[in-house]
Design a protein around this motif. Structure first.
Motif, short mmCIF file in Angstrom:
data_model
loop_
_atom_site.label_atom_id
_atom_site.label_comp_id
_atom_site.label_asym_id
_atom_site.label_seq_id
_atom_site.Cartn_x
_atom_site.Cartn_y
_atom_site.Cartn_z
N LYS A 252 8.13 11.75 -0.74
CA LYS A 252 7.39 10.49 -0.81
C LYS A 252 6.02 10.65 -0.17
O LYS A 252 5.79 11.60 0.58
N VAL A 253 5.13 9.72 -0.45
CA VAL A 253 3.79 9.75 0.14
C VAL A 253 3.44 8.37 0.66
O VAL A 253 4.07 7.38 0.30
N ALA A 254 2.44 8.32 1.52
CA ALA A 254 1.91 7.04 1.99
C ALA A 254 0.39 7.17 2.01
O ALA A 254 -0.14 8.25 2.28
N SER A 255 -0.29 6.07 1.70
CA SER A 255 -1.75 6.11 1.74
C SER A 255 -2.23 5.94 3.19
O SER A 255 -1.48 5.47 4.05
N TYR A 256 -3.47 6.33 3.41
CA TYR A 256 -4.05 6.19 4.75
C TYR A 256 -4.00 4.74 5.20
O TYR A 256 -3.64 4.45 6.35
N GLY A 257 -4.35 3.84 4.30
CA GLY A 257 -4.34 2.43 4.64
C GLY A 257 -2.93 1.93 4.92
O GLY A 257 -2.72 1.09 5.80
N GLN A 258 -1.97 2.43 4.16
CA GLN A 258 -0.58 2.06 4.36
C GLN A 258 -0.09 2.51 5.73
O GLN A 258 0.56 1.74 6.45
N VAL A 259 -0.40 3.74 6.11
CA VAL A 259 -0.01 4.24 7.42
C VAL A 259 -0.63 3.37 8.51
O VAL A 259 0.03 2.97 9.47
N ALA A 260 -1.91 3.03 8.31
CA ALA A 260 -2.59 2.20 9.30
C ALA A 260 -1.89 0.85 9.45
O ALA A 260 -1.60 0.40 10.56
N ARG A 261 -1.55 0.22 8.33
CA ARG A 261 -0.88 -1.08 8.40
C ARG A 261 0.49 -0.96 9.05
O ARG A 261 0.88 -1.80 9.87
N MET A 262 1.22 0.08 8.71
CA MET A 262 2.55 0.25 9.29
C MET A 262 2.48 0.54 10.78
O MET A 262 3.43 0.28 11.52
#
Length: 117
Positions: free
Chosen positions: A34-44
């Motif tokens: 799986k992958v996560a976007s930079y923005g997604q990681v930041a929000r999480m």
DNA sequence: AGGGTGACGGGCC
DNA sequence: GGGCCCGCCACCC
């Protein structure tokens, strides 16, 4: 906790961890394949708007890190290195080893994005 | 100290 | 869709 979150500086918000440490924790949890976007990681990590900072934190990881940094990609389903560079090629093969299929230098975020529940 | 700099993102042609 | 542009914000000279 005794001091409410909103009264603390952003960099030390939440469980007494620094923002960098919370980003590490999120990246550590991205599942294989799986992958996560930079923005997604930041929000999480409870740091909305800190996408660029996530990129900076990835860049400053030690070269022998066990963190799956290569599972962090941009929101367009692409690798954020210039195509053809050694860094691009390394990240691409690590993702392909986990089953991610590239078509025209891009993969489906809809298919591979890490989603909770 | 402050302005330039990104492993970003979204909006708008 | 693919550029381009602009807001973003901690870091680093």
């Amino acid at each position: 906790m005794i001091i409410p979150d909103f009264a603390l500086p952003r960099t030390s918000r939440g469980y007494g961890l620094t923002s960098k440490e919370r980003i590490w924790l999120i990246v550590h949890q991205i599942p294989h394949g799986k992958v996560a976007s930079y923005g997604q990681v930041a929000r999480m990590a409870d740091l909305p708007g800190y996408a660029r900072y996530v990129g900076y934190v990835m860049k400053t990881l030690p070269s022998d890190t066990r963190l799956p940094w290569y599972r962090v990609v941009n929101s367009q389903g692409k690798i954020s290195f210039p195509p053809g560079t050694s860094q691009y090629l390394r990240q691409k093969s690590l993702l392909e080893e986990e089953g991610i299929v590239f078509i025209d230098g891009r993969f489906s975020m809809g298919q591979y994005r890490w989603q909770l529940r």
